[in-house]
Scaffold this motif. Structure first.
Motif, PDB file in Angstrom:
ATOM      1  N   PRO A 457       0.826  -1.217   0.000  1.00 10.42           N
ATOM      2  CA  PRO A 457       0.000   0.000   0.000  1.00 10.42           C
ATOM      3  C   PRO A 457       0.857   1.263   0.000  1.00 10.42           C
ATOM      4  O   PRO A 457       1.909   1.326   0.647  1.00 10.42           O
ATOM      5  N   ILE A 458       0.395   2.276  -0.742  1.00  8.81           N
ATOM      6  CA  ILE A 458       1.045   3.588  -0.703  1.00  8.81           C
ATOM      7  C   ILE A 458      -0.033   4.644  -0.500  1.00  8.81           C
ATOM      8  O   ILE A 458      -1.225   4.400  -0.707  1.00  8.81           O
ATOM      9  N   ASP A 459       0.386   5.833  -0.090  1.00 11.42           N
ATOM     10  CA  ASP A 459      -0.573   6.900   0.192  1.00 11.42           C
ATOM     11  C   ASP A 459      -1.363   7.260  -1.070  1.00 11.42           C
ATOM     12  O   ASP A 459      -0.797   7.295  -2.179  1.00 11.42           O
ATOM     13  N   PRO A 460      -2.649   7.554  -0.934  1.00  8.48           N
ATOM     14  CA  PRO A 460      -3.485   7.858  -2.112  1.00  8.48           C
ATOM     15  C   PRO A 460      -2.949   9.007  -2.955  1.00  8.48           C
ATOM     16  O   PRO A 460      -3.072   8.990  -4.179  1.00  8.48           O
ATOM     17  N   PHE A 461      -2.367  10.051  -2.310  1.00  2.93           N
ATOM     18  CA  PHE A 461      -1.889  11.192  -3.101  1.00  2.93           C
ATOM     19  C   PHE A 461      -0.644  10.852  -3.920  1.00  2.93           C
ATOM     20  O   PHE A 461      -0.274  11.575  -4.841  1.00  2.93           O
ATOM     21  N   ASP A 462       0.048   9.736  -3.575  1.00  8.87           N
ATOM     22  CA  ASP A 462       1.218   9.311  -4.354  1.00  8.87           C
ATOM     23  C   ASP A 462       0.822   8.595  -5.649  1.00  8.87           C
ATOM     24  O   ASP A 462       1.612   8.528  -6.598  1.00  8.87           O
ATOM     25  N   ILE A 463      -0.377   8.027  -5.681  1.00 17.55           N
ATOM     26  CA  ILE A 463      -0.772   7.173  -6.807  1.00 17.55           C
ATOM     27  C   ILE A 463      -0.803   7.928  -8.136  1.00 17.55           C
ATOM     28  O   ILE A 463      -0.165   7.501  -9.108  1.00 17.55           O
ATOM     29  N   PRO A 464      -1.519   9.074  -8.253  1.00 16.16           N
ATOM     30  CA  PRO A 464      -1.547   9.747  -9.566  1.00 16.16           C
ATOM     31  C   PRO A 464      -0.178  10.260  -9.990  1.00 16.16           C
ATOM     32  O   PRO A 464       0.164  10.233 -11.173  1.00 16.16           O
ATOM     33  N   GLN A 465       0.618  10.732  -9.022  1.00 16.79           N
ATOM     34  CA  GLN A 465       1.948  11.242  -9.372  1.00 16.79           C
ATOM     35  C   GLN A 465       2.844  10.115  -9.881  1.00 16.79           C
ATOM     36  O   GLN A 465       3.500  10.246 -10.923  1.00 16.79           O
ATOM     37  N   LEU A 466       2.868   9.007  -9.156  1.00 18.04           N
ATOM     38  CA  LEU A 466       3.716   7.890  -9.571  1.00 18.04           C
ATOM     39  C   LEU A 466       3.241   7.315 -10.912  1.00 18.04           C
ATOM     40  O   LEU A 466       4.064   6.953 -11.761  1.00 18.04           O
ATOM     41  N   ALA A 467       1.931   7.248 -11.096  1.00 15.43           N
ATOM     42  CA  ALA A 467       1.408   6.751 -12.379  1.00 15.43           C
ATOM     43  C   ALA A 467       1.861   7.641 -13.524  1.00 15.43           C
ATOM     44  O   ALA A 467       2.222   7.158 -14.608  1.00 15.43           O
ATOM     45  N   HIS A 468       1.846   8.965 -13.306  1.00 19.37           N
ATOM     46  CA  HIS A 468       2.299   9.898 -14.342  1.00 19.37           C
ATOM     47  C   HIS A 468       3.784   9.706 -14.638  1.00 19.37           C
ATOM     48  O   HIS A 468       4.210   9.726 -15.800  1.00 19.37           O
ATOM     49  N   VAL A 469       4.577   9.504 -13.604  1.00 16.90           N
ATOM     50  CA  VAL A 469       6.014   9.269 -13.798  1.00 16.90           C
ATOM     51  C   VAL A 469       6.242   7.989 -14.602  1.00 16.90           C
ATOM     52  O   VAL A 469       7.063   7.953 -15.537  1.00 16.90           O
ATOM     53  N   ILE A 470       5.528   6.933 -14.252  1.00 13.42           N
ATOM     54  CA  ILE A 470       5.681   5.657 -14.966  1.00 13.42           C
ATOM     55  C   ILE A 470       5.322   5.818 -16.438  1.00 13.42           C
ATOM     56  O   ILE A 470       6.051   5.346 -17.319  1.00 13.42           O
ATOM     57  N   GLN A 471       4.203   6.489 -16.711  1.00 16.85           N
ATOM     58  CA  GLN A 471       3.776   6.673 -18.095  1.00 16.85           C
ATOM     59  C   GLN A 471       4.780   7.520 -18.874  1.00 16.85           C
ATOM     60  O   GLN A 471       5.055   7.260 -20.047  1.00 16.85           O
ATOM     61  N   THR A 472       5.342   8.546 -18.236  1.00 13.78           N
ATOM     62  CA  THR A 472       6.345   9.382 -18.895  1.00 13.78           C
ATOM     63  C   THR A 472       7.596   8.573 -19.222  1.00 13.78           C
ATOM     64  O   THR A 472       8.178   8.708 -20.314  1.00 13.78           O
ATOM     65  N   CYS A 473       8.004   7.729 -18.290  1.00 23.62           N
ATOM     66  CA  CYS A 473       9.174   6.880 -18.542  1.00 23.62           C
ATOM     67  C   CYS A 473       8.916   5.932 -19.713  1.00 23.62           C
ATOM     68  O   CYS A 473       9.802   5.676 -20.528  1.00 23.62           O
ATOM     69  N   ARG A 474       7.708   5.402 -19.782  1.00 20.43           N
ATOM     70  CA  ARG A 474       7.377   4.453 -20.846  1.00 20.43           C
ATOM     71  C   ARG A 474       7.400   5.104 -22.225  1.00 20.43           C
ATOM     72  O   ARG A 474       7.687   4.447 -23.224  1.00 20.43           O
ATOM     73  N   THR A 475       7.080   6.378 -22.296  1.00 23.68           N
ATOM     74  CA  THR A 475       6.989   7.050 -23.599  1.00 23.68           C
ATOM     75  C   THR A 475       8.231   7.858 -23.938  1.00 23.68           C
ATOM     76  O   THR A 475       8.259   8.539 -24.959  1.00 23.68           O
ATOM     77  N   SER A 476       9.253   7.794 -23.094  1.00 30.25           N
ATOM     78  CA  SER A 476      10.492   8.546 -23.333  1.00 30.25           C
ATOM     79  C   SER A 476      11.602   7.591 -23.749  1.00 30.25           C
ATOM     80  O   SER A 476      11.758   6.525 -23.156  1.00 30.25           O
ATOM     81  N   PRO A 477      12.392   7.959 -24.753  1.00 32.33           N
ATOM     82  CA  PRO A 477      13.453   7.052 -25.227  1.00 32.33           C
ATOM     83  C   PRO A 477      14.612   6.893 -24.240  1.00 32.33           C
ATOM     84  O   PRO A 477      15.283   5.875 -24.245  1.00 32.33           O
ATOM     85  N   THR A 478      14.855   7.936 -23.419  1.00 30.51           N
ATOM     86  CA  THR A 478      15.962   7.865 -22.469  1.00 30.51           C
ATOM     87  C   THR A 478      15.522   8.390 -21.109  1.00 30.51           C
ATOM     88  O   THR A 478      14.520   9.106 -20.973  1.00 30.51           O
ATOM     89  N   MET A 479      16.303   8.056 -20.107  1.00 27.62           N
ATOM     90  CA  MET A 479      16.023   8.524 -18.744  1.00 27.62           C
ATOM     91  C   MET A 479      16.197  10.043 -18.649  1.00 27.62           C
ATOM     92  O   MET A 479      15.445  10.726 -17.938  1.00 27.62           O
ATOM     93  N   SER A 480      17.157  10.561 -19.379  1.00 30.52           N
ATOM     94  CA  SER A 480      17.392  12.014 -19.357  1.00 30.52           C
ATOM     95  C   SER A 480      16.197  12.772 -19.911  1.00 30.52           C
ATOM     96  O   SER A 480      15.761  13.784 -19.352  1.00 30.52           O
ATOM     97  N   GLU A 481      15.639  12.280 -21.021  1.00 25.52           N
ATOM     98  CA  GLU A 481      14.493  12.974 -21.606  1.00 25.52           C
ATOM     99  C   GLU A 481      13.273  12.871 -20.700  1.00 25.52           C
ATOM    100  O   GLU A 481      12.508  13.831 -20.556  1.00 25.52           O
ATOM    101  N   ALA A 482      13.071  11.699 -20.082  1.00 26.62           N
ATOM    102  CA  ALA A 482      11.965  11.551 -19.139  1.00 26.62           C
ATOM    103  C   ALA A 482      12.112  12.558 -17.998  1.00 26.62           C
ATOM    104  O   ALA A 482      11.139  13.204 -17.581  1.00 26.62           O
ATOM    105  N   GLY A 483      13.343  12.710 -17.476  1.00 28.31           N
ATOM    106  CA  GLY A 483      13.577  13.663 -16.400  1.00 28.31           C
ATOM    107  C   GLY A 483      13.312  15.095 -16.831  1.00 28.31           C
ATOM    108  O   GLY A 483      12.717  15.886 -16.085  1.00 28.31           O
ATOM    109  N   ARG A 484      13.740  15.447 -18.056  1.00 26.99           N
ATOM    110  CA  ARG A 484      13.503  16.815 -18.545  1.00 26.99           C
ATOM    111  C   ARG A 484      12.012  17.113 -18.642  1.00 26.99           C
ATOM    112  O   ARG A 484      11.561  18.217 -18.327  1.00 26.99           O
ATOM    113  N   ASN A 485      11.235  16.109 -19.094  1.00 28.51           N
ATOM    114  CA  ASN A 485       9.792  16.315 -19.217  1.00 28.51           C
ATOM    115  C   ASN A 485       9.124  16.433 -17.848  1.00 28.51           C
ATOM    116  O   ASN A 485       8.233  17.267 -17.648  1.00 28.51           O
TER     117      ASN A 485
END
Length: 522
Positions: A457-485
């Motif tokens: 279990p994680i805190d409810p307010f962490d869920i949308p943020q972490l989901a957004h991070v995961i989706q950004t990582c999935r659609t970015s070719p590199t870790m650097s570009e994901a971080g910039r976005n």
């Protein structure tokens, strides 16, 4: 350029056994077609006749060089032997198309030989036109002469017909919708190219509502029109096969299985014989069902329940999946050997949110469908149409259900339209309803995304943020570009901008790494 003719010695016609007309000799007397070299193919037992015909040609056409080529055949009516001999001849010849123009004389030789000549010319193994000659007539003393070039691009009318038919096939696969999206049009062009030629399985992947089932039916219709199949389109919803009736549904059952009359079932695989078996939602099928299907697809044979008689059924396979089959294989939920069998041709249908340039065309299509269902004529008021298109094309329109959301919205608008006119107030209400629906589904979707990686279990307010991070990582070719976005605003106020390190530290809070995410692509 020199005209070079290749042809068989006519053992009957060139010998003058049926008439005084000798095709190989007469061809070299045609006024409008000068033969610079004649390659005359013959077998050993007809060498005397071949030399006689050579002398006659040299007499009537001194400028023609005659080369005799011995080609012995045990049976000139054996297709395999004749084709092999002519194919080897073509491979060894050394055609020089920059200096010589080649033609094949079809009139002489067996019908099998003529067929082989045509096939080798049509496939360009022999880069030659075809010549057909006939006996003399009053206006053609040396016989009739017809030159046929199999390069259809030279025949404008035929080429236009072929191009038009190709466009029609593409339009059929698109349901008659004038789509503008380049990626989707390229996908359709590719399917139109392979579907009429290949018997191999086709795997359609994409989010729910992207039109996989409709496209599968259109592919079947194309295969049927092009005579690639002649049987039925059999739709199998694999999500419904995860119970004890799976084998009977797929493979059928005999009366012996139940001992009761009238309980025989032919099974869906048998119904698909000579047609197309559409395995819809193949990602929802359990491992046991996958194993049963794999053997039947590979061998085309199976035993109905209660029967010891082997049944054969040959069919083309189209499968659809909303989830990544590769990820399911990695999770042990899908057989790798079945995936290898299904993904010979794989097509990923883009979601509607990636095809906003096709909104206008799909709106017209959905209006026509709604009118057909309701039996009335419906249209938008000008301000309503402007508001709907502005919303439908905006980033605010998520279209998480893709064309199901879009088509459903249009049908509701048409159903509720007073006097057949869709008003601005209706559009505003429908937009509000869609936004509310998507807001609720996003909450569920975020929890689903996070649950793929986090088992505690994680805190409810962490869920949308972490989901957004995961989706950004999935659609970015590199870790650097994901971080910039992800840190596009806060990074401007920092003296050092190590976006990759910030992202790495954020993921570490949840015991995740970049590798964990990118190796589990959807």
């Amino acid at each position: 350029m020199k005209n070079v003719v290749i042809g068989f010695l006519g053992t009957n016609l060139d010998a003058g056994k049926r008439s005084r007309w000798k095709p190989s000799v007469s061809l070299c007397q045609v006024d409008e077609f000068h033969v610079d070299r004649f390659e005359l193919l013959h077998d050993k037992k007809h060498s005397r006749l071949a030399n006689s015909v050579k002398r006659e040609i040299e007499t009537v056409s001194p400028e023609t060089e005659v080369l005799l080529r011995q080609m012995d055949m045990e049976d000139p009516w054996d297709f395999e032997e004749v084709y092999a001999k002519l194919y080897d001849f073509a491979q060894d010849y050394g055609f020089d198309e920059d200096r010589e123009r080649y033609s094949i004389h079809l009139t002489t030789g067996t019908h099998v030989g003529q067929i082989c000549w045509f096939l080798l010319s049509e496939s360009r193994h022999i880069p030659a036109a075809l010549i057909q000659t006939g006996p003399p007539r009053s206006d053609e003393p040396h016989g009739t002469f017809h030159l046929i070039d199999l390069d259809l691009s030279q025949y404008d009318a035929l080429q236009q017909r072929f191009d038009q038919k190709t466009r029609e096939y593409g339009q059929h696969l698109k349901g008659g919708i004038e789509t503008q999206n380049a990626a989707y049009n390229e996908l359709i062009d590719r399917i139109e190219q392979i579907a009429p030629l290949s018997d191999a399985p086709i795997l359609l992947q994409g989010e729910p509502g992207t039109g996989k089932t409709e496209l599968a039916r259109r592919i079947y219709a194309l295969k049927l029109e092009r005579r690639r199949v002649k049987g039925s389109f059999v739709h199998v919803n694999c999500a419904t096969l995860n119970d004890g009736s799976t084998m009977a549904t797929l493979f059928g059952q005999s009366r012996n299985f139940t001992g009761q009359a009238g309980t025989e079932r032919s099974g869906l695989l048998r119904k698909a014989h000579s047609g197309v078996l559409f395995l819809d939602k193949i990602d929802e099928l359990n491992l046991e069902g996958q194993a049963l299907l794999l053997h039947a697809i590979e061998s085309g044979q199976f035993y109905p329940l209660g029967s010891d008689s082997l049944v054969s059924s040959q069919f083309h396979v189209i499968a659809s999946a909303s989830k990544s089959l590769a990820n399911l294989v990695a999770d042990g939920a899908f057989r790798s050997d079945l995936l290898s069998r299904l993904n010979f041709w794989t097509f990923l249908l883009p979601p509607l949110r990636s095809r906003r340039d096709d909104i206008n065309a799909n709106l017209q299509y959905e209006l026509v469908r709604a009118e057909q269902k309701l039996g009335i004529r419906v249209g938008f008021n000008a301000d309503a149409l402007e508001a709907w298109l502005r919303f439908a094309k905006s980033p605010d329109a998520q279209w998480s259900g893709n064309f199901r959301d879009f088509g459903g919205a249009i049908l509701r608008l048409c159903t509720l339209a007073p006097r057949g006119r869709i008003t601005r107030a209706q559009v505003d209400d429908e937009i509000a309803a869609l936004r509310d629906k998507w807001k609720r589904s996003i909450k569920d979707k975020n929890a689903e995304i996070v649950a793929q990686f986090i088992e505690y279990p994680i805190d409810p307010f962490d869920i949308p943020q972490l989901a957004h991070v995961i989706q950004t990582c999935r659609t970015s070719p590199t870790m650097s570009e994901a971080g910039r976005n992800l840190f596009s605003v806060s990074r401007e106020d920092r003296s050092t901008r190590n976006d990759s390190d910030r992202l790495r530290k954020y993921l570490a809070r949840f015991d995740l790494t970049w590798k964990d995410i990118v190796e589990r692509q959807l």
